[in-house]
Write a protein that holds these residues in place. Structure first.
Motif, PDB file in Angstrom:
ATOM      1  N   ALA A  57      35.721  -4.865  96.579  1.00  0.00           N
ATOM      2  CA  ALA A  57      36.163  -5.417  95.300  1.00  0.00           C
ATOM      3  C   ALA A  57      37.675  -5.304  95.155  1.00  0.00           C
ATOM      4  N   ARG A  58      38.250  -6.251  94.448  1.00  0.00           N
ATOM      5  CA  ARG A  58      39.677  -6.151  94.103  1.00  0.00           C
ATOM      6  C   ARG A  58      39.840  -5.013  93.101  1.00  0.00           C
ATOM      7  N   PRO A  59      41.024  -4.429  93.013  1.00  0.00           N
ATOM      8  CA  PRO A  59      41.235  -3.376  92.006  1.00  0.00           C
ATOM      9  C   PRO A  59      40.862  -3.885  90.611  1.00  0.00           C
ATOM     10  N   HIS A  60      40.111  -3.080  89.882  1.00  0.00           N
ATOM     11  CA  HIS A  60      39.662  -3.455  88.542  1.00  0.00           C
ATOM     12  C   HIS A  60      39.377  -2.199  87.730  1.00  0.00           C
ATOM     13  N   TYR A  61      39.054  -2.381  86.458  1.00  0.00           N
ATOM     14  CA  TYR A  61      38.838  -1.266  85.536  1.00  0.00           C
ATOM     15  C   TYR A  61      37.609  -1.549  84.680  1.00  0.00           C
TER      16      TYR A  61
END
Length: 74
Positions: A57-61
């Motif tokens: 996954a791409r960086p996320h929050y």
């Protein structure tokens, strides 16, 4: 296990033949093992399998949940 003042008396067992599987690309898949509705809101469990060279996954929050990773190989 005690969750928010409630004691969970039984294990959650999801038979392999009913697990929801989302194919992502050749050699990669996402399996939804159980969501919060099956654990009295305590947690959800997923299994992500990535093929050789696949990106995660791409960086996320997540503002309403936490994540934990358990790496089995690689």
């Amino acid at each position: 296990m005690s969750v928010a003042g409630r004691r969970m008396e039984e294990a959650v067992v999801i038979p392999g033949e009913v697990v929801e599987v989302v194919e992502l690309s050749p050699g990669s898949a996402f399996q939804l093992l159980v969501d919060a509705s099956g654990t009295d809101g305590a947690l959800g469990a997923n299994r992500l399998t990535l093929g050789t060279g696949a990106d995660g996954a791409r960086p996320h929050y997540h503002s309403r949940s936490s994540e934990m990773f358990y790496v089995l190989d690689g």
